[in-house]
Design a protein around this motif. Sequence first.
Motif, mmCIF file in Angstrom:
data_model
loop_
_atom_site.group_PDB
_atom_site.id
_atom_site.type_symbol
_atom_site.label_atom_id
_atom_site.label_comp_id
_atom_site.label_asym_id
_atom_site.label_seq_id
_atom_site.Cartn_x
_atom_site.Cartn_y
_atom_site.Cartn_z
ATOM 1 N N LYS A 17 0.816 -1.222 0.000
ATOM 2 C CA LYS A 17 0.000 0.000 0.000
ATOM 3 C C LYS A 17 0.854 1.278 0.000
ATOM 4 N N TYR A 18 2.182 1.127 0.045
ATOM 5 C CA TYR A 18 3.088 2.276 0.065
ATOM 6 C C TYR A 18 3.786 2.402 -1.279
ATOM 7 N N ARG A 19 4.177 3.616 -1.604
ATOM 8 C CA ARG A 19 4.801 3.893 -2.896
ATOM 9 C C ARG A 19 6.321 3.728 -2.785
ATOM 10 N N PHE A 20 6.836 2.707 -3.453
ATOM 11 C CA PHE A 20 8.267 2.450 -3.523
ATOM 12 C C PHE A 20 8.795 2.966 -4.853
ATOM 13 N N GLN A 21 10.084 3.247 -4.913
ATOM 14 C CA GLN A 21 10.719 3.655 -6.168
ATOM 15 C C GLN A 21 10.605 2.527 -7.201
#
Length: 173
Positions: A17-21
């Motif tokens: 649910k988190y934005r990773f590179q």
Amino acid sequence: MRSMLTHEGSTFINFRKYRFQDPRSPAFRWVDIKRLRFPVKSVGDTELLAELIGHEQFQDDYAGGGVLPEGLRHGPYWVRAVTPDAYEAVDREKSDRILWEWANRFEVVPAGLATDLRREVFDLLTAAERIYHLSELGDEAIHDWGGVHGDFLEFVLIDRSAGQITLLVAADD
């Protein structure tokens, strides 16, 4: 026999649910936290670990099946293979290092995830009076499809002043 432990609640942190590179970084990574209450005037750590292992919340394969009160699996292991002796007492610094290294293995976690991990995981480690880490149990302890987890890290946190024992599992699957 009735358990002295009472399940109070759970928290699940899903890395997806988190934005990773790199969109492949979070894959199927997560942390599951189960909080149980015990009487403040209670038994020793070994007995608390045995109570936890015998509690229905422990019967979780962490592979989508959820808690099964009569379950035979715990993560990648047969429940019968997990004993209080399988847990090693560790200090907060070691547990912090193990978990941060796991969380940041592919890339540094995004700020939002780092904040949530501090609040939901690392604050619990700080409050714990005792921290136990589940040792590798060996191939004979792995159940019939236990290889689905890439990593399976487990800590048990005991906070006697709060009368709380916490089962903290971090895994890749």
